[in-house]
Structure formats: C-alpha cells, structure tokens
Design an enzyme around this catalytic site. Structure first.
Site, PDB file in Angstrom:
ATOM      1  N   LYS A 131      14.714  12.368  -0.639  1.00  0.00           N
ATOM      2  CA  LYS A 131      13.182  12.410  -1.200  1.00  0.00           C
ATOM      3  C   LYS A 131      12.460  13.616  -0.452  1.00  0.00           C
ATOM      4  CE  LYS A 131       9.140   9.535  -1.639  1.00  0.00           C
ATOM      5  NZ  LYS A 131       8.460   8.155  -1.399  1.00  0.00           N
ATOM      6  N   SER A 176       6.347   5.438  -5.177  1.00  0.00           N
ATOM      7  CA  SER A 176       6.515   6.961  -5.168  1.00  0.00           C
ATOM      8  C   SER A 176       7.767   7.841  -5.262  1.00  0.00           C
ATOM      9  CB  SER A 176       5.583   7.551  -3.911  1.00  0.00           C
ATOM     10  OG  SER A 176       6.300   7.116  -2.922  1.00  0.00           O
ATOM     11  N   SER A 220       7.137   1.812  -2.369  1.00  0.00           N
ATOM     12  CA  SER A 220       7.581   3.058  -2.985  1.00  0.00           C
ATOM     13  C   SER A 220       9.179   2.984  -2.984  1.00  0.00           C
ATOM     14  CB  SER A 220       6.863   3.957  -2.034  1.00  0.00           C
ATOM     15  OG  SER A 220       5.578   4.303  -2.419  1.00  0.00           O
TER      16      SER A 220
END
Lengths: 492, 482
Positions: free
Chosen positions: B72, B147, B171
C-alpha cells in the site's frame, strides 16, 4: 536615573532552555555536536519524514531528573510527552514533542549566593540575603532547527533539531536584573558541574526568555508583563532587563499603559523592540503524544539519577568556609571549578593549614597555570606536593622566598618539594647556635647600624638581618635571625 | 496454472522444487497488471526491473523466499515513491524501509509496487485518491472499499499474491469484505508502525490482505515482532500462526453481539453472516449472545480521536522539506497555506479541520478527553465479553460494495459504514474478515465479509477459526469475473 524609578519594583520570571548533554539526539540516533556542516547530523526521524517514529533518549530523561533532584524538585512517578502543535519552518514535524501537564520535575529552587551576583553588586544587601528563587517546573523537549536568512531565500540547518532540551521555569520571584544574573550564574554553574549540560550561551546551549513587569512599590497585583527574548549572554540578560524595566517605568510614569507582547533584545544597540503582540498568541493544541508511552520514573530512572548527585557549589563553598576557615570569597572561587575544588580537597586532606593551601593554590598555582596555558586537571604539581610545600613553609623549614624557587621547580619538573630543598641545599638554618655566631659576626662588622638600632632606628635591624642571611647564603631562618640580633644588641 | 492466482504454500513448494523461479511469479503478475490495471487502477506505481532484480537475488530457503508482496502506498520502501494517494507527496521518494519491509525482506519476500488507497488512508471507498478511485473487481462500477482498496482489489483480482494494507478504523477488513478476500488487522502493537505514514497513531496497524487464511497467517508471521524503533510495539512472542491452523472450532465459544445486527443493514449481509454463525455452530462451536453496550458511541468517539491525531500527524506536510510546494507563495505562511490547500483533498481537509477544532483550547476536555474515556469503556466492553467467549463473530460491513459516487457527497453515511470495524481499533484488539457468501438476485454477485474479532495478541485463534470456516465452505474458491 529618573526620579520616579524608586516608586516602582520589577517582577521577573525566567524560562531557561538548556541543551542536555547526550551523545545522541532526543528521539533518534543522530549525534549532537556543535559546528558540523549544515544538515550533516540528520536522519529521516529528525527531518520529520513521513512514517518515522520517535524513541526517547533514556540518558536525557535521567539527566533531567538528576537536575531536578539537584534543585530539590519533586519527581512524579508518572510523566508523559505531549505534542505542542504550531507551524514553523524550524520544526520538522510542525509539532514539538514536549511535556505539558505532567513534566519530569516540579517545584524546587535555586539559592542565590553572593558571588553569583555581578561583581559590582556583590556588596549590596540583596547579594548577602541568600534569596531562594523558586522553580515552577523542569520539563524535557526537543530543540528545533536553525534558520539562516539570505537575500531572497532562507536555509534551515536541522543539525540542532531534536537535541534534548530542558526547560527550567521559575516563579515570578526575581526582583532585579542583578538577581536574574545571579540566578543564571548559579544555575549554569550547577548544570556544568553536574555534567548535565555544557550550558554555553554563545553556542545556544543555554537560552533565556524573561517575563518582566513593574508595579508601584507596595502593590500586590502584578503589572502587565512583556516577554523578552534573544539575549546571548548572562550579562546581556541583565542589561536587557534593566532596559526593559526602565522603559516600562517610563511608559507608566508618563501615564501610558504596557501592552502584553514579546520583545526582542538587540544587544548591539542595547534596546528591546516589539516582536509580536499578544493577539498573535498560539493555541498549541497540546495532547499526549500517541507515539510515546508514559514515563514511569520509578522504573530505574530515578534510582539512576540518584547515583549521579553532586554537592552543589554553594554547599561546597559553605563547607570550605566552615571546615577549612577559608574566606568566603576564596571558598566560592574554589567551589566554582570542580577540578580546582577536588584538587584543593586532596591537598587539604590531613593538612594543618588548609587556608594556607587555598592561598597558595589561588595565587601562585593559579597564576603559574594561567601563564603556562594549563588547566588544573593537567597541573604538574600534585595536590600532595602542594600540601608538603605549604607545611615546609609553615614549619619554618624554608622561607617564602625560597618557597617560590621551590614551587617554580615543582611546577617545571613535578619533583617533590622536600627533594628540591635537599638537592638545592635550601634548608633553612634554624640552629640557634649557628645563627648566633653569624649574628655576632654581622654586628661586629657593622657597628654603625648596630648603634643606630639601639638609638631607635628600627630599619637597622632589617639591614643586620640581611647581613646574616647573606653570611648564611640565604639559608638562615630570617625571623630567628632577627630575633637573635635584637636580643644580642639589647643585652649589650 | 496461473502463478498470480496460486496460494503462497503452492508457490513455495514449486519454488523449492525448482519447477519455477521467482521471476516467473513476477512475470505472471506483471502480465495480469498490464492486462487489468487500466480497468482496476489498483497499482499507482511499479518498478518491475527493480523487483525482478530483487527476485533474482531472493533466498529461496527463507519462509517467504521468492514471494512478491504488493505494498500500500502508505508504507515506506526505500527508493520508491511513497505518496499516500496524495498530491502533497507527489515526487517524494522514501529514504528508508519501514520495519515491515525489512521484516519481509528478511523472510525472503520481494516488496512490489505501490497500491492505490484513500488519501492518507482516510476513506472507505478509495475514492479519495489523487490517482482516481480503484475499482472493485467484482463490479468495476463499485467501490473496492477503503482505505486499502488497491490492496484488496489487487489480491482479489490476482494482480498480487498478497498485499500489505493498513487499518485505522477498518481499512483492511472492509475492502477485504468488499473484494472477497482475507484481511487481518493485528492487535495494536503486534506489528511495527515504523515507516507507516501515520493517520491516527493510536489506531493504525499494518496487516496482510490475501486470498486465503493460511496466506494471511504466513504474511502476518513474517511482519510481526517487537521493534525498538516503535515504542508502541509490544515485546511479546510471535507464535507460528500458520502452524496453529487446522485445530477446528470444536469446544470454542463464540460471542455474537446483539448491537451488531442493526436496523437498516443489508438483508443479504445479515443472512450470510447468520448462516456463517450457524455453520460454525454446526461444526461444533458454542454460540452465545453477548453485549457490547458502548458500540453506539464508537463512530462519534472515533471521529474525534482519529482526526485529532491526524491534524497533528499531517502538519509535517508543508512543502518545506519534501513533496509538493506551491509555486506562487509570497512568504512562508502563504507557502504553507497554498501548499496544503493545493496538496490535500477534500476529505483530508475535513478531518484536519475537525481534529484541529477538537484539540483547541477550551474544547479539549469536552471532546478529546471525553472520547478517550469512551474508548476505555469500549475496551472494557470487549474485556468483559471475552470473559465468556473465545472470539466474536460479526458482519464486517453493514452492506456489500456500494456504487462509486454513491456516498461521495454524504460523508456521514460513509462514516457509518465503518460501524462494525471501528470498535476493534478503538479497543486495540485484532480482527479478521473473510468471505462468507455473496449477494443474490439481479446484477453482479458481490462478496460479503464475516468478521472474527479476537482477544489481544490472540491472532492465532481468529486465524484458526477463519481457516476452519474457509476450509469447510466454498466461498474462497470464487474468483471475480474479469
């Protein structure tokens, strides 16, 4: 001085920032050093790069607690770090890790001794009063970077960013610029002797902000205060405060009002001027730093700090005057330099005349060190040797003139005084019979001065004593010689 | 066999048997990325040459030797861009490896690419990204969740073998539920946060997104452990998570919180989760109803604490040292204002304002301090619940993946979607989401997530339960129709 000045009294409180002496920075492993190339001592942590986390420097915490113990502060069991949020290019993260409501140290104080006052104020009653300035707190935080402004741009050096910094806050107990001077001098000495800071104001290791207000004498309520910044020496603090106090009195005397503001001291022109007004004051939005755990001082930190306590300079000086009958001034000079104090203590241990040792140390030894560019730590004369020298003088083995010769050789070669006396054949003659023979010889050779003495001319005795010294090649004990000559002449 | 779709254990066996080399796995992934990323927008950056070079040096004797793990865009990898899905970090290249990256490399894994995300991990749809939204591989008109939307979409679609995400209020778990993969949020302190760009420091935790529970256990084992560079990481032993799988659920007692089946939740979600609970009961577990009475305050208190910390954490993005800097500033204050005005998106600004407000003098006690007290109560809720059960079963999210744009203008409804995941972060405990069914009826089949919540540092139990559920149900074998 304006006539109305005596109608007002100043009230002063200080915020002292002091870099804690550690090998590495407060929250990262970068070295702390002065004078390196800009940004040579940085890493992602002290540059505030995305994703980094702080790890507290244990040594800085211990040294802050140590400082607190020396200044009789209370150390709470639990302390924590908070974030102080404000934007400034010198702050890598735009928040400073500091301590808000749970600082490492609370309370405590500093006693102002007479010799911490400026020389010209040491005889004032204030200086003799041994006033105690109370501390509010001491907390630990990280230092910021240093900006340099060029014509159209600015440069930031992050070498200093993240250096451990103690903030020592006083109560509004200080009543004059001289007391502020004495406070900083006494505090600085303590910090340096305890080894917690090098506290060099010129290097920015010690910085002081002053809160100052004035009020009509006798009034209890404080007047409106101003904060003054940017002093780079202790005498600068004194001058800045003196200027600011006078300015405030003038404003009030002319019927004006003081605006609460931060003022900047310009050392060159000797004036303070407005830096920012109270309206621009920040809301720092303090909150506990979630990256750091609370500090538990009972977790070995307090114990470790306790092992590092030293005798405060003021206590040491008091001990010297009490135990060694050294003058107050000499005691304070000795206590102001830890190496010298330790030298003195070793030299006086078991000595019959510590006061004589202090005299020899502060006069002959110190001037020899100064002229040879040495410090006491590498003094070629061992403390025991100095003690022996003083006892040779006290015991009448050598006279003071000979002592100077012996000391000179001791300082050059490091030899023991007794050996020098022996090898140079300097031993003072204190044999009454031998001196008497020489005295008779001198009186016989100089009947004129002998008669002069009997006629009441005292200086003639010195001449005759000098003759005896000459005949003895300087070895005679002059006091003894003079006594014998006098006895011989009077018994005629 | 497509190597990009195989589980780690299979790949490792074939690597060890010299049937394939790490380069082959990367090549298979690259092929799928080149084919599908345009549609999914899961990756925002990749450097195949660097990854290939690292793959050639991989030590195959290590537990993750030769396995690529996608990262990420919020986790620092030395020499790679780290932009957190934000304009304000455009041009920034990380100076150092996050601890998890170092740990992965020490296990022989190869960090690959940068995965799309909501800007600074703030969002639940991946729509708050400077790079545009990532899309759900089951229906590209829908959000992948957020997210960590890029991480979930990449893993589900076979653009990655496994991925790292970060979880502050759900997330990792919510996108895993939306995309039909496994996502685990470890106990706070289990995994080092050093190198994770902070959103809310007291809630953030890095964790794995994978296609199978076993893969999650393997990756978690590789990234876990005490880190002296992170004071909040806990010095406790790391069990062999993969070895603890296979124990079954017989004799375990699971709590089902009554507050987690709320009016207005999607009936398909409720149906699937209830069925999963029944399935586990059938497999020998005991089910008890429990109560987590402070659940209703979770979102409100979260939206005080997280923005408060974020407002401070994001202060460093000012254009002075790295990233975007406004060109036309007149002085330093103007430079801050313009840089941040241009650099941050709408949601990030909203949260910075919120956080600044709640920390302001005079409001701190009423908001931040009170929210921290609520947080303590929520932690106690779980402590009490765990006195009577070994793990807690809940839906991961109240709905399946929603349409892109559907909630964009309604932040509150977006926030409410995190109602089941936020409490886990607030309490600092662990949770895993795994597929437990699909929506039926007309339109695309959308995955539904089951959340299993565990005691502090008891990831082994939730992995064991999840693994048993997975192995006795068909859901993990379903692939998105790409």
């Amino acid at each position: 001085m304006s006539p109305m000045k005596t109608d007002y009294e100043p009230v002063i409180g200080l915020e002292v920032h002091c870099q804690v002496r550690t090998r590495s920075k407060m929250f990262c492993g970068c070295r702390t050093q002065f004078g390196e190339a800009p940004n040579a001592l940085t890493c992602p942590v002290c540059l505030g790069h995305p994703g980094v986390l702080p790890v507290p420097n244990r040594e800085a915490i211990v040294r802050t607690i140590q400082t607190g113990l020396l200044l009789s502060c209370d150390i709470d069991e639990f302390c924590k770090f908070d974030r102080k949020n404000y934007f400034y290019p010198d702050m890598p993260k735009n928040y400073q890790i500091s301590q808000y409501d749970m600082p490492l140290c609370r309370g405590g104080g500093v006693t102002l001794d007479r010799f911490s006052f400026p020389k010209d104020a040491q005889d004032s009653p204030c200086a003799a009063a041994r006033k105690r300035v109370r501390l509010t707190r001491i907390h630990l935080e990280e230092d910021v970077a240093k900006s340099t402004h060029f014509e159209t741009t600015s440069g930031i050096d992050f070498n200093r960013a993240g250096t451990p910094l103690m903030e020592i806050v006083t109560e509004a107990d200080i009543a004059s610029p001289e007391e502020a001077f004495a406070f900083l001098t006494a505090l600085r000495l303590m910090l340096v002797q305890a080894g917690v800071s090098d506290a060099d104001m010129e290097k920015g290791q010690l910085r002081c902000d002053c809160n100052v207000s004035v009020r009509p004498r006798g009034q209890r309520a404080f007047g409106t205060k101003c904060e003054i910044k940017n002093m780079n020496s202790i005498s600068g603090v004194r001058r800045a405060l003196a200027y600011e106090i006078e300015r405030q009195i003038e404003v009030l005397g002319a019927g004006g009002r003081i605006t609460q503001e931060t003022r900047r001291w310009d050392d060159g022109i000797g004036q303070t001027s407005t830096m920012r007004s109270k309206e621009e004051v920040h809301d720092y939005r303090y909150f506990p730093d979630p990256d750091l755990m609370p500090i538990k001082t009972s977790d070995g930190l307090l114990d470790e700090a306790r092992t590092r306590l030293i005798e405060l300079p003021i206590d040491r000086a008091d001990r010297y005057t009490r135990a060694f009958e050294v003058t107050e001034y000499d005691a304070s000079v000795l206590a102001s330099d830890l190496d010298m104090a330790l030298y003195f203590e070793r030299a006086s241990s078991g000595a019959s005349n510590p006061k004589g040792i202090a005299n020899y140390l502060l006069n002959d030894l110190l001037s020899a060190l100064t002229s040879s560019g040495k410090v006491i730590a590498d003094c070629p004369v061992r403390p025991e040797a100095l003690r022996d020298l003083v006892s040779l003088i006290d015991g009448g083995k050598i006279n003071s003139k000979q002592a100077k010769e012996v000391f000179k050789e001791m300082f050059e070669t490091g030899a023991a005084p007794a050996d020098i006396v022996k090898s140079r054949g300097l031993e003072q003659v204190s044999d009454t019979g031998a001196i008497e023979a020489l005295a008779r010889q001198a009186i016989d050779a100089h009947p004129g001065p002998a008669q002069d003495f009997l006629d009441g001319k005292a200086s003639a005795l010195n001449f005759l004593t000098g003759q005896v010294m000459k005949l003895s090649k300087g070895k005679a004990n002059p006091k003894l010689a003079s006594d014998i000559i006098e006895r011989l002449l009077r018994s005629r | 066999m497509n190597l990009a779709l195989e589980p780690i254990s299979t790949l490792r066996a074939r690597l060890r048997g010299r049937e394939i080399c790490p380069r082959d796995i990367l090549a298979a992934i690259r092929e799928r990325v080149e084919e599908l990323n345009l549609a999914l927008n899961a990756y925002v950056h990749h450097d195949w040459d660097a990854a290939m070079a690292e793959a050639d040096r991989a030590d195959l004797s290590l537990p993750l030797g030769g396995i690529p793990v996608a990262i990420k865009d919020v986790i620092s990898v030395r020499g790679q861009p780290c932009t957190c899905g934000s304009r304000i970090l455009q041009g920034h290249v990380a100076l150092y490896d996050a601890t998890v990256i170092g740990n992965l490399r020490r296990s022989g894994a190869i960090p690959v690419g940068r995965l799309n995300m909501d800007e600074f991990a703030m969002g639940s749809s991946n729509e708050n990204s400077f790079y545009g939204p990532c899309r759900n591989p089951w229906d590209t008109s829908r959000a992948p969740g957020g997210s960590s939307g890029g991480s979930a979409a990449a893993v589900a679609a076979g653009l990655a073998v496994a991925a790292l995400g970060s979880d502050t209020g759900g997330s990792i778990r919510q996108p895993a539920a939306f995309c039909g993969c496994v996502g685990l949020k470890p106990t706070y302190g289990r995994v080092s946060r050093y190198g994770l760009v902070a959103f809310a420091s007291s809630l953030d935790q890095i964790g794995p997104l994978t296609r199978t529970v076993e893969d999650a256990a393997i990756v978690l084992g590789a990234i876990s452990g005490h880190d002296p560079a992170d004071c909040t990481s806990v010095d406790t032993g790391v069990p062999d998570f993969a070895a603890s799988l296979g124990g079954g659920v017989r004799g375990l007692r699971f709590g089902v919180p009554k507050e987690y089946f709320i009016p207005g939740m999607d009936p398909a979600v409720e149906r699937a989760v209830r069925a999963a609970i029944d399935h586990l009961a059938h497999e020998g577990a005991e089910i008890v109803e429990i109560s987590l009475p402070h659940t209703e305050h979770a979102i409100a208190s979260y939206y005080i604490i997280a923005p408060a910390e974020a407002s401070s954490n994001l202060a460093r993005f000012d254009g002075v040292r790295y990233g975007h800097r406004a060109k036309d500033a007149t002085d330093v204050i103007d430079c801050y204002a313009k840089t941040r005005q241009q650099g941050f998106g709408k949601e990030v600004k909203r949260r910075i304002l919120l956080g600044t407000y709640v920390l302001s003098s005079g409001y701190y006690d009423a908001y931040y301090l009170r929210a921290q007290k609520v947080r303590t109560l929520m932690r106690r809720d779980f402590e009490r619940a765990f006195e009577t059960c070994d793990a807690i079963l809940t839906p991961t999210a109240p709905s399946p993946a929603f349409k892109l744009g559907e909630k964009l203008d309604d932040p509150i409804s977006m926030y409410l979607g995190d109602v089941f995941t936020i409490a886990v972060n607030m309490a600092g405990i662990c949770g895993i989401s795994l597929p437990c069914g699909f929506t039926g009826g007309a339109g695309a089949r959308l995955p539904i997530g089951l959340q299993i919540i565990g005691k502090p540092f008891d990831e082994a139990t939730i992995l064991r339960v999840a693994h048993h559920y997975e192995q006795t149900t068909p859901w993990h074998r379903e692939r998105p129709p790409l």
